[in-house]
Design a protein around this motif. Structure first.
Motif, PDB file in Angstrom:
ATOM      1  N   LEU A   1       8.030  -3.562  -3.164  1.00 50.31           N
ATOM      2  CA  LEU A   1       8.186  -4.068  -1.801  1.00 50.31           C
ATOM      3  C   LEU A   1       6.914  -3.742  -1.029  1.00 50.31           C
ATOM      4  CD1 LEU A   1      11.839  -2.944  -0.931  1.00 50.31           C
ATOM      5  CD2 LEU A   1      11.062  -5.030  -2.054  1.00 50.31           C
ATOM      6  N   SER A   2       6.303  -4.773  -0.450  1.00 41.41           N
ATOM      7  CA  SER A   2       5.027  -4.602   0.251  1.00 41.41           C
ATOM      8  C   SER A   2       5.202  -4.977   1.714  1.00 41.41           C
ATOM      9  CB  SER A   2       3.955  -5.504  -0.382  1.00 41.41           C
ATOM     10  OG  SER A   2       3.912  -5.324  -1.784  1.00 41.41           O
ATOM     11  N   ILE A   3       4.916  -4.025   2.602  1.00 41.14           N
ATOM     12  CA  ILE A   3       5.122  -4.263   4.027  1.00 41.14           C
ATOM     13  C   ILE A   3       3.848  -3.972   4.814  1.00 41.14           C
ATOM     14  CG2 ILE A   3       6.054  -1.916   4.347  1.00 41.14           C
ATOM     15  CD1 ILE A   3       7.827  -3.096   6.599  1.00 41.14           C
ATOM     16  N   ASP A   4       3.568  -4.816   5.788  1.00 43.03           N
ATOM     17  CA  ASP A   4       2.418  -4.608   6.669  1.00 43.03           C
ATOM     18  C   ASP A   4       2.610  -5.440   7.929  1.00 43.03           C
ATOM     19  OD1 ASP A   4      -0.675  -3.461   6.113  1.00 43.03           O
ATOM     20  OD2 ASP A   4      -0.511  -4.901   7.742  1.00 43.03           O
ATOM     21  N   LYS A   5       2.020  -4.975   9.033  1.00 40.16           N
ATOM     22  CA  LYS A   5       2.129  -5.739  10.274  1.00 40.16           C
ATOM     23  C   LYS A   5       1.229  -6.961  10.256  1.00 40.16           C
ATOM     24  CE  LYS A   5      -0.936  -2.576  12.830  1.00 40.16           C
ATOM     25  NZ  LYS A   5      -0.975  -1.664  14.004  1.00 40.16           N
ATOM     26  N   GLN A   6       0.334  -7.034   9.295  1.00 40.24           N
ATOM     27  CA  GLN A   6      -0.448  -8.241   9.067  1.00 40.24           C
ATOM     28  C   GLN A   6       0.264  -9.092   8.023  1.00 40.24           C
ATOM     29  OE1 GLN A   6      -4.612  -7.525   8.178  1.00 40.24           O
ATOM     30  NE2 GLN A   6      -4.604  -5.628   9.350  1.00 40.24           N
TER      31      GLN A   6
ATOM     32  N   ASP B   1      11.392   5.054  -6.341  1.00 44.78           N
ATOM     33  CA  ASP B   1      10.819   6.008  -7.287  1.00 44.78           C
ATOM     34  C   ASP B   1       9.445   6.461  -6.817  1.00 44.78           C
ATOM     35  OD1 ASP B   1      12.712   5.923  -9.736  1.00 44.78           O
ATOM     36  OD2 ASP B   1      12.361   3.805  -9.273  1.00 44.78           O
ATOM     37  N   ALA B   2       8.819   5.621  -6.010  1.00 45.27           N
ATOM     38  CA  ALA B   2       7.497   5.946  -5.473  1.00 45.27           C
ATOM     39  C   ALA B   2       7.303   5.250  -4.139  1.00 45.27           C
ATOM     40  CB  ALA B   2       6.389   5.519  -6.443  1.00 45.27           C
ATOM     41  N   VAL B   3       6.896   6.018  -3.152  1.00 46.83           N
ATOM     42  CA  VAL B   3       6.494   5.463  -1.854  1.00 46.83           C
ATOM     43  C   VAL B   3       5.007   5.743  -1.720  1.00 46.83           C
ATOM     44  CG1 VAL B   3       6.786   5.550   0.644  1.00 46.83           C
ATOM     45  CG2 VAL B   3       8.777   5.860  -0.863  1.00 46.83           C
ATOM     46  N   ILE B   4       4.223   4.695  -1.518  1.00 48.74           N
ATOM     47  CA  ILE B   4       2.775   4.841  -1.479  1.00 48.74           C
ATOM     48  C   ILE B   4       2.236   4.273  -0.169  1.00 48.74           C
ATOM     49  CG2 ILE B   4       2.532   4.829  -3.989  1.00 48.74           C
ATOM     50  CD1 ILE B   4       1.800   1.883  -3.867  1.00 48.74           C
ATOM     51  N   SER B   5       1.208   4.910   0.363  1.00 51.38           N
ATOM     52  CA  SER B   5       0.647   4.461   1.637  1.00 51.38           C
ATOM     53  C   SER B   5      -0.859   4.685   1.685  1.00 51.38           C
ATOM     54  CB  SER B   5       1.303   5.200   2.802  1.00 51.38           C
ATOM     55  OG  SER B   5       0.631   4.914   4.021  1.00 51.38           O
ATOM     56  N   ASP B   6      -1.572   3.605   1.888  1.00 55.62           N
ATOM     57  CA  ASP B   6      -3.018   3.652   2.111  1.00 55.62           C
ATOM     58  C   ASP B   6      -3.315   3.313   3.569  1.00 55.62           C
ATOM     59  OD1 ASP B   6      -5.670   4.024   1.205  1.00 55.62           O
ATOM     60  OD2 ASP B   6      -5.956   1.868   0.947  1.00 55.62           O
ATOM     61  N   MET B   7      -2.312   3.483   4.416  1.00 54.66           N
ATOM     62  CA  MET B   7      -2.446   3.119   5.831  1.00 54.66           C
ATOM     63  C   MET B   7      -3.428   4.022   6.572  1.00 54.66           C
ATOM     64  SD  MET B   7       1.255   2.098   7.424  1.00 54.66           S
ATOM     65  CE  MET B   7       2.061   3.665   7.062  1.00 54.66           C
TER      66      MET B   7
ATOM     67  N   ASP C   1      -3.350   7.136 -13.191  1.00 53.45           N
ATOM     68  CA  ASP C   1      -3.816   7.524 -14.522  1.00 53.45           C
ATOM     69  C   ASP C   1      -3.701   9.038 -14.729  1.00 53.45           C
ATOM     70  OD1 ASP C   1      -4.390   4.941 -15.255  1.00 53.45           O
ATOM     71  OD2 ASP C   1      -6.539   5.080 -14.853  1.00 53.45           O
ATOM     72  N   ARG C   2      -3.922   9.773 -13.661  1.00 52.09           N
ATOM     73  CA  ARG C   2      -3.897  11.231 -13.757  1.00 52.09           C
ATOM     74  C   ARG C   2      -2.499  11.814 -13.638  1.00 52.09           C
ATOM     75  NH1 ARG C   2      -7.204  15.400  -9.723  1.00 52.09           N
ATOM     76  NH2 ARG C   2      -6.412  17.336 -10.644  1.00 52.09           N
ATOM     77  N   PHE C   3      -1.686  11.250 -12.741  1.00 50.45           N
ATOM     78  CA  PHE C   3      -0.397  11.880 -12.445  1.00 50.45           C
ATOM     79  C   PHE C   3       0.832  11.076 -12.882  1.00 50.45           C
ATOM     80  CE2 PHE C   3      -3.448  13.549  -9.294  1.00 50.45           C
ATOM     81  CZ  PHE C   3      -3.343  14.893  -9.581  1.00 50.45           C
ATOM     82  N   LYS C   4       0.626   9.853 -13.370  1.00 51.24           N
ATOM     83  CA  LYS C   4       1.724   9.039 -13.909  1.00 51.24           C
ATOM     84  C   LYS C   4       2.860   8.857 -12.903  1.00 51.24           C
ATOM     85  CE  LYS C   4      -0.594   9.235 -17.728  1.00 51.24           C
ATOM     86  NZ  LYS C   4      -1.493   8.107 -18.106  1.00 51.24           N
ATOM     87  N   ILE C   5       2.520   8.349 -11.739  1.00 55.76           N
ATOM     88  CA  ILE C   5       3.530   8.171 -10.700  1.00 55.76           C
ATOM     89  C   ILE C   5       4.190   6.788 -10.748  1.00 55.76           C
ATOM     90  CG2 ILE C   5       2.360   9.810  -9.180  1.00 55.76           C
ATOM     91  CD1 ILE C   5       1.359   7.418  -7.551  1.00 55.76           C
ATOM     92  N   LEU C   6       3.619   5.860 -11.519  1.00 55.32           N
ATOM     93  CA  LEU C   6       4.148   4.502 -11.623  1.00 55.32           C
ATOM     94  C   LEU C   6       4.489   4.209 -13.083  1.00 55.32           C
ATOM     95  CD1 LEU C   6       1.491   2.681  -9.396  1.00 55.32           C
ATOM     96  CD2 LEU C   6       3.730   3.535  -8.674  1.00 55.32           C
ATOM     97  N   ARG C   7       5.727   3.799 -13.320  1.00 54.37           N
ATOM     98  CA  ARG C   7       6.167   3.508 -14.677  1.00 54.37           C
ATOM     99  C   ARG C   7       7.000   2.234 -14.685  1.00 54.37           C
ATOM    100  NH1 ARG C   7       8.353   9.569 -16.388  1.00 54.37           N
ATOM    101  NH2 ARG C   7       6.375  10.685 -16.040  1.00 54.37           N
ATOM    102  N   PRO C   8       7.063   1.541 -15.819  1.00 54.12           N
ATOM    103  CA  PRO C   8       7.884   0.330 -15.899  1.00 54.12           C
ATOM    104  C   PRO C   8       9.316   0.589 -15.443  1.00 54.12           C
ATOM    105  CG  PRO C   8       6.511   0.521 -17.850  1.00 54.12           C
ATOM    106  CD  PRO C   8       6.343   1.797 -17.084  1.00 54.12           C
ATOM    107  N   GLY C   9       9.820  -0.314 -14.614  1.00 50.84           N
ATOM    108  CA  GLY C   9      11.178  -0.190 -14.101  1.00 50.84           C
ATOM    109  C   GLY C   9      11.289   0.525 -12.775  1.00 50.84           C
ATOM    110  N   PHE C  10      10.202   1.118 -12.299  1.00 51.77           N
ATOM    111  CA  PHE C  10      10.236   1.869 -11.039  1.00 51.77           C
ATOM    112  C   PHE C  10      10.365   0.952  -9.825  1.00 51.77           C
ATOM    113  CE2 PHE C  10       8.261   6.364 -11.732  1.00 51.77           C
ATOM    114  CZ  PHE C  10       9.257   6.644 -12.638  1.00 51.77           C
ATOM    115  N   VAL C  11      10.991   1.490  -8.791  1.00 52.77           N
ATOM    116  CA  VAL C  11      11.047   0.841  -7.479  1.00 52.77           C
ATOM    117  C   VAL C  11       9.955   1.464  -6.622  1.00 52.77           C
ATOM    118  CG1 VAL C  11      12.421   0.491  -5.394  1.00 52.77           C
ATOM    119  CG2 VAL C  11      13.520   0.400  -7.650  1.00 52.77           C
ATOM    120  N   VAL C  12       9.049   0.627  -6.118  1.00 47.20           N
ATOM    121  CA  VAL C  12       7.892   1.102  -5.360  1.00 47.20           C
ATOM    122  C   VAL C  12       7.863   0.444  -3.988  1.00 47.20           C
ATOM    123  CG1 VAL C  12       5.370   1.276  -5.281  1.00 47.20           C
ATOM    124  CG2 VAL C  12       6.565   1.412  -7.482  1.00 47.20           C
TER     125      VAL C  12
END
Length: 241
Positions: A108-113, A148-154, A64-75
């Motif tokens: 694309l969502s990846i996790d060892k679980q 377009d965006a790589v995100i990690s909450d690891m 909401d603050r930085f607009k890092i995700l937009r329609p059509g993006f690869v995440v």
């Protein structure tokens, strides 16, 4: 290798926390965790909005603050389980095609679980992101596309030793950074979670080598007593040949 492109929805249910009797919980830490859950407005809000956990609101605030995700993006969502960040990403980039007037993205969502199905996300469960072979699979699934965006909450499992835990989460951050700079388009962004520690400054400096704008972010939904912070890199400079 089996890749599952999820095309069905997944409804989550959550046990009503108020039904838990604290007197039956053994151990002070467990008691404190449950007490905190009972009084945390984001826990109930996540249930109402069908997010798998409260961490969804951290990404929502950042976007909401930085607009890092937009329609059509690869995440690419690294360490995605249980999937709340992926749920947010799907909605924000329209990877489920729910809005035919907007460009359709890819998540694309990846996790060892194992990750339960998320409509609009390509699930890569039982794969350790830090493993080179897992990253090769990710690149294969991308099919020549750039993120377009790589995100990690690891975060690593807590060892009980602060210095070791700090070292381990920094290693995770660098693993994500290395992947991102090799597989992102120019102008892309990167978000990683870390803890406030002495190594954070060096990580910030290394982000600055590749991203034009780098800053720390502490969402309101991140508990005030938590040492977690997020490092956000925007406007990827690209790799020079």
């Amino acid at each position: 290798m089996v890749l599952i492109h999820v095309v069905r929805g997944f409804g989550t249910t959550m046990r009503h926390l108020k039904s838990v009797k604290l007197k039956k919980v053994k151990g002070a830490s467990s008691h404190e965790w449950l007490s905190r859950q009972l009084t945390d407005p984001y826990v109930e809000k996540a249930k109402i909005m069908n997010y798998r956990c409260r961490s969804a609101f951290k990404l929502l605030e950042i976007d909401d603050r930085f607009k890092i995700l937009r329609p059509g993006f690869v995440v690419i969502d690294c360490g995605a389980a249980p999937g709340s960040w992926s749920q947010v990403a799907v909605r924000r980039v329209n990877s489920d095609g729910s809005d035919p007037k907007q460009a359709q993205g890819l998540v694309l969502s990846i996790d060892k679980q194992q990750i339960f199905a998320i409509n609009g996300a390509t699930i890569l469960g039982n794969l350790d992101f830090t493993d080179v072979k897992s990253q090769e699979i990710l690149v294969e699934v991308l099919g020549g596309k750039k993120a377009d965006a790589v995100i990690s909450d690891m975060a690593p499992n807590a060892s009980g030793f602060k210095e070791l835990d700090n070292e381990n989460i920094i290693k995770l951050c660098y693993s994500v950074l290395r992947f991102a700079v090799q597989n992102s388009r120019a102008g892309a962004c990167l978000v990683v979670k870390l803890w406030q520690c002495g190594q954070a400054k060096q990580l910030e400096n290394d982000f600055s080598k590749f991203y034009a704008s780098v800053k720390y972010v502490k969402p309101n939904s991140s508990r005030s007593d938590s040492a977690e912070i997020f490092l956000l890199g925007r406007d990827f400079k690209g790799l020079k040949n």
